[in-house]
Design a protein around this motif. Structure first.
Motif, mmCIF file in Angstrom:
data_model
loop_
_atom_site.group_PDB
_atom_site.id
_atom_site.type_symbol
_atom_site.label_atom_id
_atom_site.label_comp_id
_atom_site.label_asym_id
_atom_site.label_seq_id
_atom_site.Cartn_x
_atom_site.Cartn_y
_atom_site.Cartn_z
ATOM 1 N N GLY A 86 0.899 -1.173 0.127
ATOM 2 C CA GLY A 86 -0.035 0.053 -0.063
ATOM 3 C C GLY A 86 0.941 1.089 -0.063
ATOM 4 N N THR A 87 0.223 2.413 -0.177
ATOM 5 C CA THR A 87 1.204 3.752 -0.365
ATOM 6 C C THR A 87 1.793 3.887 0.823
ATOM 7 N N CYS A 89 3.176 1.910 3.161
ATOM 8 C CA CYS A 89 4.295 0.971 3.271
ATOM 9 C C CYS A 89 5.409 1.158 1.781
ATOM 10 N N CYS A 125 -3.030 -2.121 1.162
ATOM 11 C CA CYS A 125 -2.814 -2.001 2.535
ATOM 12 C C CYS A 125 -3.730 -2.872 3.432
ATOM 13 N N VAL A 126 -3.180 -3.222 4.547
ATOM 14 C CA VAL A 126 -3.669 -4.169 5.667
ATOM 15 C C VAL A 126 -4.281 -3.255 6.991
ATOM 16 N N GLY A 127 -4.277 -1.768 6.820
ATOM 17 C CA GLY A 127 -4.815 -0.893 7.529
ATOM 18 C C GLY A 127 -4.063 -0.767 9.015
ATOM 19 N N CYS A 129 -1.120 1.483 8.504
ATOM 20 C CA CYS A 129 -0.389 2.227 8.006
ATOM 21 C C CYS A 129 0.811 2.965 8.860
ATOM 22 N N ILE A 134 4.921 -2.707 6.672
ATOM 23 C CA ILE A 134 4.289 -3.960 7.366
ATOM 24 C C ILE A 134 4.726 -5.434 6.693
HETATM 25 S S1 FES Z 1 -0.223 0.839 3.388
HETATM 26 FE FE1 FES Z 1 0.698 -0.855 4.442
HETATM 27 S S2 FES Z 1 -0.428 -0.976 6.133
HETATM 28 FE FE2 FES Z 1 -1.366 0.661 5.003
#
Ligand code: FES
Length: 162
Positions: A86-87, A89, A125-127, A129, A134
């Motif tokens: 996700g962005t 990370c 994204c796993v929430g 951030c 992660i």
């Molecule tokens: S971008 Fe990785 S947990 Fe949200």
């Protein structure tokens, strides 16, 4: 004609999923999700049967399976490693972590080590951030992971600590 050797459980699972979604082409993603949930992954043979049942081309099914990172064509390892791309990370170096895991495990994303111990995949994204970047190993979450920690994470599981 090509012979497909699948267990009756696999064939029943596919049939049930297609039937629950009324054999509709539009429901392909739901059918694939259901099959992956029950079978663990979506090998080519499974994709072929799904294509037959939904009356669509195998190429189209393959296209969807390979487009979405949450679908897998190989069985997961005993310790599935997932890296969030996700962005947040990504900005904090997730790509370098992917490269390091690939280097250490000598596999690519979407592959499993020969001994079946580890598989590597990327997630959206796993929430979490705030803890970026992660890495997840199974259900366990590792936050603020640095490239240096990659080796330690792998060896935790090699030693059978978890
Ligand atoms: S971008 Fe990785 S947990 Fe949200």
């Amino acid at each position: 004609m090509k012979t497909i050797k699948l267990s009756s459980f696999t064939i029943e699972t596919i049939e049930e999923a297609c039937s629950d979604f009324q054999y509709k082409e539009d429901e392909l993603i739901n059918v694939l999700h259901r099959c992956q949930q029950k079978l663990g992954y979506l090998p080519a043979e499974v994709q072929e049967i799904i294509a037959q049942k939904l009356n669509m081309s195998v190429a189209k099914v393959y296209g969807v399976v390979s487009f979405y990172s949450f679908f897998s064509m190989t069985p997961h390892g005993k310790h599935p490693i997932s890296i969030c791309m996700g962005t947040a990370c990504y900005v904090r170096g997730a790509e370098k972590l992917v490269d390091e895991f690939k280097r250490q495990l000598r596999i690519d994303v979407g592959e499993t080590t020969k001994d079946g111990d580890f598989s590597l995949s990327c997630l959206r994204c796993v929430g979490a951030c705030g803890l970026a970047p992660i890495v997840m190993v199974g259900d366990k979450v590792y936050g603020r992971v640095s490239v240096k920690q990659v080796k330690d994470i792998i060896s935790e599981y090699q030693k059978g600590i978890n």
